[in-house]
Design a protein around this motif. Structure first.
Motif, PDB file in Angstrom:
ATOM      1  N   LEU A 109     145.781  49.706 154.213  1.00 23.78           N
ATOM      2  CA  LEU A 109     144.818  49.562 155.372  1.00 23.78           C
ATOM      3  C   LEU A 109     144.425  50.793 155.883  1.00 23.78           C
ATOM      4  O   LEU A 109     143.234  50.848 156.107  1.00 23.78           O
ATOM      5  CB  LEU A 109     145.507  48.754 156.210  1.00 23.78           C
ATOM      6  CG  LEU A 109     145.730  47.035 155.922  1.00 23.78           C
ATOM      7  CD1 LEU A 109     146.191  46.348 157.077  1.00 23.78           C
ATOM      8  CD2 LEU A 109     144.445  46.532 155.583  1.00 23.78           C
ATOM      9  N   VAL A 146     145.715  42.558 153.204  1.00 24.94           N
ATOM     10  CA  VAL A 146     145.328  41.858 154.457  1.00 24.94           C
ATOM     11  C   VAL A 146     145.818  40.506 154.307  1.00 24.94           C
ATOM     12  O   VAL A 146     146.280  39.934 155.402  1.00 24.94           O
ATOM     13  CB  VAL A 146     143.846  41.883 154.624  1.00 24.94           C
ATOM     14  CG1 VAL A 146     143.226  40.941 155.521  1.00 24.94           C
ATOM     15  CG2 VAL A 146     143.204  43.303 155.163  1.00 24.94           C
ATOM     16  N   ALA A 159     141.039  38.279 159.386  1.00 22.82           N
ATOM     17  CA  ALA A 159     140.957  38.699 158.097  1.00 22.82           C
ATOM     18  C   ALA A 159     139.813  38.029 157.420  1.00 22.82           C
ATOM     19  O   ALA A 159     138.941  38.835 156.629  1.00 22.82           O
ATOM     20  CB  ALA A 159     142.328  38.163 157.355  1.00 22.82           C
ATOM     21  N   LEU A 192     138.012  45.887 160.609  1.00 22.35           N
ATOM     22  CA  LEU A 192     139.333  46.347 160.126  1.00 22.35           C
ATOM     23  C   LEU A 192     140.051  46.666 161.271  1.00 22.35           C
ATOM     24  O   LEU A 192     141.198  46.449 161.441  1.00 22.35           O
ATOM     25  CB  LEU A 192     139.111  47.159 159.187  1.00 22.35           C
ATOM     26  CG  LEU A 192     140.541  47.847 158.477  1.00 22.35           C
ATOM     27  CD1 LEU A 192     141.248  46.634 157.638  1.00 22.35           C
ATOM     28  CD2 LEU A 192     139.990  48.823 157.510  1.00 22.35           C
TER      29      LEU A 192
END
Length: 199
Positions: A109, A146, A159, A192
């Motif tokens: 991520l 995710v 998500a 995000l």
């Protein structure tokens, strides 16, 4: 081994026919003798024991090597995979709750956030191929990370919002809509960050 056996058989046959006073029977016997020298001997044979066989455990002897497991494996234990629905899982190596896997997904991520910041440069220069390639190249791993980290309903919702923003960015780049692509890329970065804040 097969090549050596074949070539020796051919040599024996050639030498048998090369002698002028050899009959066909003697030549055939010489060729058969050369070929028989390479036949395998019976494995696991014991004196006075009949052959054991099994056909899917229905016909034959259930104690043969082919029954219940692969040949040469430990047949005293269950042969199910620890990841199988029939296994008990005690011998499994992979455990999704291991902190190492979560740390690896969080690193994915972090790298994805870095790559999302590169998109604005590509969009500004109208390098649409670079936008779509950047999304395809590493974002494939992002989706897996995710999905793996999202456990609560709020995280799963965040998500889904992130995935929609990424898809909108990709579609805008493919349609070469610069303003829409700028907005979608900024939205993807925000989504995000919102997802990471829920972890």
């Amino acid at each position: 081994m097969k090549v050596a056996a074949l070539s020796l058989t051919l040599i024996a046959g050639a030498t048998a026919f090369s002698q002028p006073d050899v009959s066909r029977r003697e030549a055939g016997a010489a060729i058969a003798a050369a070929g028989a020298a390479f036949l395998p001997v019976a494995a696991n044979a014991a004196a006075g024991e009949s052959p054991r066989f099994s056909v899917f455990g229905v016909i034959g002897d259930g104690t043969s090597y082919s029954e219940g497991a692969a040949y040469g494996s430990d047949q005293s234990a269950q042969t199910y995979s620890p990841y199988s629905v029939y296994g008990n899982g005690k011998d499994a190596i992979y455990d999704p709750a291991t902190p190492e896997y979560a740390a690896r997904k969080k690193a994915v991520l972090a790298e994805s956030a870095t790559r999302l910041t590169k998109l604005s440069k590509y969009i500004e220069r109208k390098e649409w191929f670079n936008v779509t390639t950047e999304l395809d190249r590493y974002m494939y791993e992002t989706r897996n990370a995710v999905r793996g980290l999202a456990t609560t309903d709020a995280q799963k919702s965040a998500a889904t919002d992130f995935f929609k923003a990424i898809e909108k960015t990709d579609i805008s780049a493919r349609l070469k809509k610069q303003e829409a692509c700028f907005a979608a890329a900024a939205d993807a970065q925000a989504k995000l960050d919102a997802f990471v804040s829920t972890l």
